[in-house]
Motif scaffolding. Structure first.
Motif, mmCIF file in Angstrom:
data_model
loop_
_atom_site.group_PDB
_atom_site.id
_atom_site.type_symbol
_atom_site.label_atom_id
_atom_site.label_comp_id
_atom_site.label_asym_id
_atom_site.label_seq_id
_atom_site.Cartn_x
_atom_site.Cartn_y
_atom_site.Cartn_z
ATOM 1 N N ARG A 320 0.833 -1.207 0.000
ATOM 2 C CA ARG A 320 0.000 0.000 0.000
ATOM 3 C C ARG A 320 0.864 1.253 0.000
ATOM 4 O O ARG A 320 0.588 2.209 -0.727
ATOM 5 N N ASP A 323 2.262 1.864 -3.279
ATOM 6 C CA ASP A 323 1.241 2.263 -4.225
ATOM 7 C C ASP A 323 0.906 3.749 -4.087
ATOM 8 O O ASP A 323 0.725 4.451 -5.070
ATOM 9 N N GLN A 353 -0.387 11.185 6.859
ATOM 10 C CA GLN A 353 -1.243 10.002 6.765
ATOM 11 C C GLN A 353 -1.004 9.102 7.974
ATOM 12 O O GLN A 353 -0.023 8.361 8.022
ATOM 13 N N TRP B 225 -7.009 -2.027 5.916
ATOM 14 C CA TRP B 225 -7.183 -1.384 4.621
ATOM 15 C C TRP B 225 -7.982 -0.100 4.766
ATOM 16 O O TRP B 225 -7.700 0.912 4.133
ATOM 17 N N TYR B 228 -5.861 2.732 5.867
ATOM 18 C CA TYR B 228 -5.041 3.190 4.738
ATOM 19 C C TYR B 228 -5.868 4.028 3.777
ATOM 20 O O TYR B 228 -5.490 5.145 3.399
ATOM 21 N N ALA B 232 -5.384 8.034 3.377
ATOM 22 C CA ALA B 232 -4.842 8.506 2.101
ATOM 23 C C ALA B 232 -5.830 9.459 1.435
ATOM 24 O O ALA B 232 -5.441 10.482 0.868
ATOM 25 N N TRP B 257 -5.760 5.879 -9.602
ATOM 26 C CA TRP B 257 -4.297 5.865 -9.653
ATOM 27 C C TRP B 257 -3.662 4.781 -8.808
ATOM 28 O O TRP B 257 -2.481 4.486 -8.959
ATOM 29 N N HIS B 258 -4.419 4.212 -7.898
ATOM 30 C CA HIS B 258 -3.797 3.270 -6.970
ATOM 31 C C HIS B 258 -4.509 1.931 -6.971
ATOM 32 O O HIS B 258 -5.640 1.800 -6.520
ATOM 33 N N GLY B 259 -3.804 0.959 -7.507
ATOM 34 C CA GLY B 259 -4.387 -0.369 -7.684
ATOM 35 C C GLY B 259 -4.807 -1.041 -6.392
ATOM 36 O O GLY B 259 -5.775 -1.793 -6.367
ATOM 37 N N THR B 260 -4.089 -0.755 -5.299
ATOM 38 C CA THR B 260 -4.461 -1.390 -4.037
ATOM 39 C C THR B 260 -5.816 -0.898 -3.543
ATOM 40 O O THR B 260 -6.413 -1.515 -2.667
ATOM 41 N N MET B 261 -6.294 0.215 -4.089
ATOM 42 C CA MET B 261 -7.622 0.697 -3.700
ATOM 43 C C MET B 261 -8.685 0.123 -4.626
ATOM 44 O O MET B 261 -9.715 -0.359 -4.184
ATOM 45 N N LYS B 264 -10.060 -3.323 -4.056
ATOM 46 C CA LYS B 264 -10.937 -3.574 -2.907
ATOM 47 C C LYS B 264 -12.315 -2.976 -3.121
ATOM 48 O O LYS B 264 -13.166 -3.026 -2.242
#
Lengths: 455, 323
Positions: A320, A323, A353, B225, B228, B232, B257-261, B264
């Protein structure tokens, strides 16, 4: 042992006659007193000489011949039982050396079992270190655990389209790479050398050397079994290759890292967070305080975080972070202000953050990232920052040497120093001799010069 | 019985049999080792034990860390409904909104949370940003709950009989209803929602109106998650960027822009979670119909004085249902 068949021009001696100590030998078959006659025995001996070997061995010639029996009874390769030995002992040796040898031999034979074991252990030990066996041992995940670590070395930084490298830059890179290769090979780690030359990698933007993240991610994909990834800039030198990462850092992670940034806080980041809406773990100054929750280990220099040498662990959290690290909105707004790119971005994220804080631990800088004088202070005497020869710091990072300092000079100096500090005893003896000779010569020269002056 | 002669030996001797019939093939050298006296077995036992200790050495020594109460996710009420309210708004209207949520929560055993929208450190950014820390705050207060449903104060729950879990959140149900391979920003964004996501791995359920993602009604699963994602999203860099639609554009941005988001996120049909009574609804299934879970009035959220009026007709319908 070469034995001339005819030891004297006079012919053959009679072994039976002139060897009083030969008690149990068989009587010689060719014992004749006459010296000048060509006997059957001498003829045979001569023909044996032509053939290249003797058909018989004249016994008890010279020292060895005379004493062989007594020696052999006391040596381990004789299967002599105690009675025989007793007899051997009964004789009064004609020299003290013989007695001593005899005693040593006897003792060796008596202690053959423990001695043999010790010798075998020694042999195994030597074989372990001479063959690549020790590397396999250190690398295996069961024993040494070396395969859990990957060293990522940035090479060719700032090269490529921006500038051409001169011979000095090449030399720096060669030394740096060699240093890490040796180190990783010794401990069974993986080494990933990455080309950091500036490239236009994305069609829609110029993402100047923000590739640290992509690079570490690629390494994570390439070494799927590794857990920790250690990023190193080109201008670093491992001073103590005998330190393994496990012993130097990971076995004592709790003691050598600090989660609460207030321990050393050059950026004056307010910590811990106090916002009421955050959960207790995020508001805690040290996260949950467990070693397992550390996913990133960063040293701080006088100006804040330093990403010249840092460690990250493979984890969901790291995915994360990697990313979110580069974001076009952040880049657009801040890329002029963020001179150190990823480093500034990380500082910014750490400040803003909250989810990041519980998983970042800071490490005392000199553990993995000591500075030479010139970086963070000209004198180089800050005990938290600068390299100390006497305390044998692990790594030197010649940070910022490209801005007005001599990178190659520093690299050379530290390489020599590291070699000198890690000499083996034999090299130390040699150096001591040559140094003392040199010192004497210098002293002489000085004297002569002084004399000349006085004259 | 006897015979004059002993029986003849067979001229086919049996082949050599294995000496040991034990199933464990122990080499004879090792067996000899074990054959010794008591002392030897004892020594071997100690050696074996030490080897074991040495091998397990790494895994020992748990450290306890600091004492933070650990409440497992899933131990509390399954859903918490979060609505931020403007403290300056009309009190009777606010009361009605609260009651609307509370009635629904009571029916299904959920919880409600109504923080004022000015209690979070938003700075000069639009007040709508407060939903992000509000959800994080709810997670702090109710760490045992699994899902957090943020519902904007401009929306009303119109069909209290629908249970959120069987309606949307069950893994199999989610897999059924999620819209895959759909541009995140309508008509033709390059980034499309992922296919083949597992329902139990989804942490974020949201809908899309005609213009894009709408965070006025969204469900977030509690966990690392969520921290995060919310942190963010709430980054000052986005709040100060002057996105035209503040947090919804920021959301679209980070998700693209962010694959980890994006991995999910489950996009569900708008009428399941966020039907529009007024405003730019999704042309396929966005308009409010009788029986939908939610009726949203996105236009009134912008000029809030109107909300009480616009809601009035729907409050009447709800009251009639109750009777």
């Amino acid at each position: 042992m070469s034995r001339s068949p005819s030891p004297r021009p006079g012919g053959w001696s009679s072994p039976g006659l002139n060897t009083p100590y030969d008690s149990g030998g068989r009587s010689s078959p060719f014992a004749n007193g006459s010296s000048n006659n060509v006997t059957w025995a001498s003829a045979q001996a001569r023909s044996a000489n032509v053939k290249g070997y003797t058909a018989f061995t004249p016994r008890n010639q010279g020292f060895f011949g005379k004493h062989f029996r007594r020696l052999s009874t006391s040596l381990p390769f004789s299967y002599g039982d105690k009675e025989k030995l007793g007899r051997g002992r009964g004789y009064q040796g004609n020299s003290r050396i013989m007695q001593m040898l005899n005693r040593i031999g006897w003792n060796l034979w008596r202690l053959r079992k423990p001695l043999g074991t010790i010798l075998a252990i020694l042999l195994v030990y030597i074989l372990f270190y001479v063959t690549p066996l020790h590397r396999m041992y250190r690398r295996s995940s069961w024993f040494g655990g070396g395969s859990k670590f990957v060293v990522i070395l940035a090479a060719n930084q700032g090269g490529g389209v921006m500038e051409w490298k001169g011979p000095r830059e090449w030399a720096i890179e060669r030394d740096s790479v060699k240093n890490k290769k040796k180190y990783t090979q010794k401990w069974g780690y993986d080494l990933e050398i990455v080309d950091m030359s500036t490239k236009k990698r994305y069609a829609h933007e110029w993402r100047e050397s923000w590739e640290k993240v992509d690079t570490i991610r690629n390494a994570m994909r390439k070494y799927p079994r590794a857990e920790w990834f250690w990023w190193l800039d080109t201008n670093t030198f491992i001073m103590e290759p005998t330190y393994s990462l496990q012993n130097h850092i990971f076995k004592q992670l709790k003691d050598i890292t600090y989660r609460d940034i207030n321990v050393y806080n050059p950026l004056n980041i307010s910590h811990p967070l106090t916002d009421e809406y955050l959960d207790p773990e995020t508001r805690s100054p040290i996260g949950d305080g467990k070693v397992d929750s550390i996913n990133m280990i960063v040293p701080q220099d006088c100006g804040g975080f330093n990403l010249g040498s840092f460690l990250v662990r493979r984890s969901v959290w790291t995915d994360r972070l990697f990313d979110i690290w580069w974001d076009p909105v952040g880049y657009e707004q801040k890329h002029m202000e963020w001179e150190h790119k990823e480093q500034d971005a990380l500082e910014y994220m750490y400040k803003n953050q909250p989810w990041i804080r519980p998983h970042v631990a800071f490490i005392h800088q000199r553990k993995i990232n000591a500075f030479p004088p010139g970086a963070c202070g000209e004198k180089g005497n800050d005990p938290h920052i600068h390299y100390h020869e006497n305390e044998r710091d692990f790594l030197v990072n010649m940070a910022g040497c490209e801005w007005g300092r001599d990178c190659w000079g520093e690299m050379y100096k530290y390489r020599q120093l590291s070699n000198r500090l890690n000499r083996n005893p034999w090299e130390k003896v040699k150096d001591w001799i040559s140094d003392s000779v040199k010192a004497r010569r210098d002293a002489k020269k000085k004297k002569e010069e002084e004399q000349k002056k006085t004259n | 019985m006897h015979f004059a002669m002993p029986p003849r030996k067979t001229s086919h001797p049996p082949p050599y049999a294995a000496r040991n019939q034990s199933s464990l093939p122990i080499p004879p050298a090792l067996k000899n080792l074990f054959r010794g006296g008591k002392l030897r077995t004892l020594a071997l036992g100690i050696l074996g034990f030490l080897t074991l200790v040495w091998l397990l050495r790494g895994s020992g020594g748990r450290d306890t860390g600091v004492n933070i109460p650990q409440i497992p996710i899933g131990s509390g009420p399954p859903v918490v409904i979060v609505t931020t309210l403007d403290p300056k708004a009309d009190a009777t209207w606010a009361g009605k909104i609260k009651k609307n949520r509370e009635d629904y929560a009571k029916k299904h055993g959920y919880l409600t949370f109504f923080p004022p929208n000015d209690q979070y450190p938003i700075g000069s950014s639009p007040k709508t940003w407060s939903k992000v820390p509000a959800v994080r705050h709810a997670m702090t207060l109710y760490p045992g709950s699994t899902f957090f449903w943020y519902l904007d104060s401009a929306a009303l729950i119109m069909n209290p009989s629908i249970d959120l879990q069987s309606h949307i959140l069950k893994a199999s149900r989610l897999e059924e209803i999620m819209i895959t391979n759909e541009p995140v920003v309508p008509p033709d964004s390059v980034i499309k929602t992922f296919g083949n996501l597992k329902g139990d791995r989804i942490d974020f359920v949201v809908t899309q109106d005609k213009e894009g993602l709408v965070p006025t009604s969204m469900i977030i699963r509690n966990g690392e998650w969520a921290k995060y994602f919310l942190d963010a999203w709430f980054d000052p860099i986005y709040r100060s960027y002057n996105f035209q639609k503040a947090e919804s554009h920021a959301l679209e941005h980070i998700v693209q822009w962010h694959g980890t988001m994006l991995a999910k996120l489950a996009l569900v049909p708008q009428n399941l979670l966020n039907s529009y009574a007024t405003g730019p609804a999704n042309p396929k299934f966005g308009k409010y119909k009788e029986g939908d879970l939610v009726a949203n009035f996105p236009s009134c959220a912008r000029d809030k004085a109107d909300c009480a009026n616009e809601h009035q007709a729907f409050f009447d319908i709800l009251e009639r249902k109750d009777e």
